[in-house]
Design an enzyme around this catalytic site. Sequence first.
Site, short mmCIF file in Angstrom:
data_model
loop_
_atom_site.label_atom_id
_atom_site.label_comp_id
_atom_site.label_asym_id
_atom_site.label_seq_id
_atom_site.Cartn_x
_atom_site.Cartn_y
_atom_site.Cartn_z
N HIS A 64 127.21 55.40 2.38
CA HIS A 64 129.11 55.06 1.91
C HIS A 64 129.89 55.72 2.58
O HIS A 64 129.47 57.22 2.69
CB HIS A 64 129.59 55.29 0.74
CG HIS A 64 128.33 54.65 -1.16
ND1 HIS A 64 128.14 54.67 -1.81
CD2 HIS A 64 127.50 53.29 -0.53
CE1 HIS A 64 126.64 54.07 -2.40
NE2 HIS A 64 127.44 53.23 -2.02
N LYS A 73 132.34 65.78 2.38
CA LYS A 73 131.81 65.74 0.99
C LYS A 73 130.95 66.97 0.97
O LYS A 73 130.00 67.15 1.71
CB LYS A 73 130.66 64.35 0.64
CG LYS A 73 131.43 62.50 0.39
CD LYS A 73 130.26 62.27 0.06
CE LYS A 73 132.05 60.46 -0.01
NZ LYS A 73 130.76 59.45 -0.20
N TYR A 133 128.40 66.13 -6.18
CA TYR A 133 129.01 66.16 -4.76
C TYR A 133 130.73 66.69 -5.21
O TYR A 133 130.95 65.73 -5.85
CB TYR A 133 129.43 64.62 -3.96
CG TYR A 133 129.29 63.50 -4.10
CD1 TYR A 133 129.74 63.17 -3.33
CD2 TYR A 133 128.24 62.85 -5.46
CE1 TYR A 133 130.27 61.67 -4.07
CE2 TYR A 133 128.38 61.60 -4.99
CZ TYR A 133 129.34 60.78 -4.95
OH TYR A 133 129.54 59.98 -5.88
#
Length: 183
Positions: A64, A73, A133
């Site tokens: 993604h 992230k 995350y």
Amino acid sequence: MAIQVTTSALRDVKIIEPKVFGDTRGYFYESFNEREFAEQVGVDVRFVQDNHSRSAKGVLRGLHYQIEHAQGKLVRVMEGEVFDVAVDIRKSSPDFGKWTGLHLSAENRRQVWVPPGFAHGFVVLSEAAQFLYKTTDYWYPEHERSIVWNDPEIGIDWSIDFEPLLAAKDAAGKRLSQADHFA
């Protein structure tokens, strides 16, 4: 220092290992310290959203990214074990199309910094895994993209001997050559 930072196979993806203080009562560690993160990782970021998922064994989420409002992230596992992967999809990068991966688990307490401009995914290796995350931008579903997990152009070695369980959007992911990229 409460963390040790090393560079992964991709120069911009960092592996973060916290210093754990433990005794017969249990353990303690700082999972995030903004000042130390900036000093050790070399980036000054502001996290705006925390995400938490729980997945069963064999679930593969990814690869993604958001083509607009790109997210950095900081990822970790609180339960179980995953194989975590980042793919550089910045056309101007010498690492374009290359990937790095490592095992994250509740036991090893490792974290990975995946900067904006990378696609990200993981596969669950334990009976279940809780994955947390922090992101540097909010989720915008209209800008979310997915690269197919088994794209031969990238050639990720997931080291699994099973067919992963995928969401429909991940099964329909594009190959790197057809996907939207970053400059």
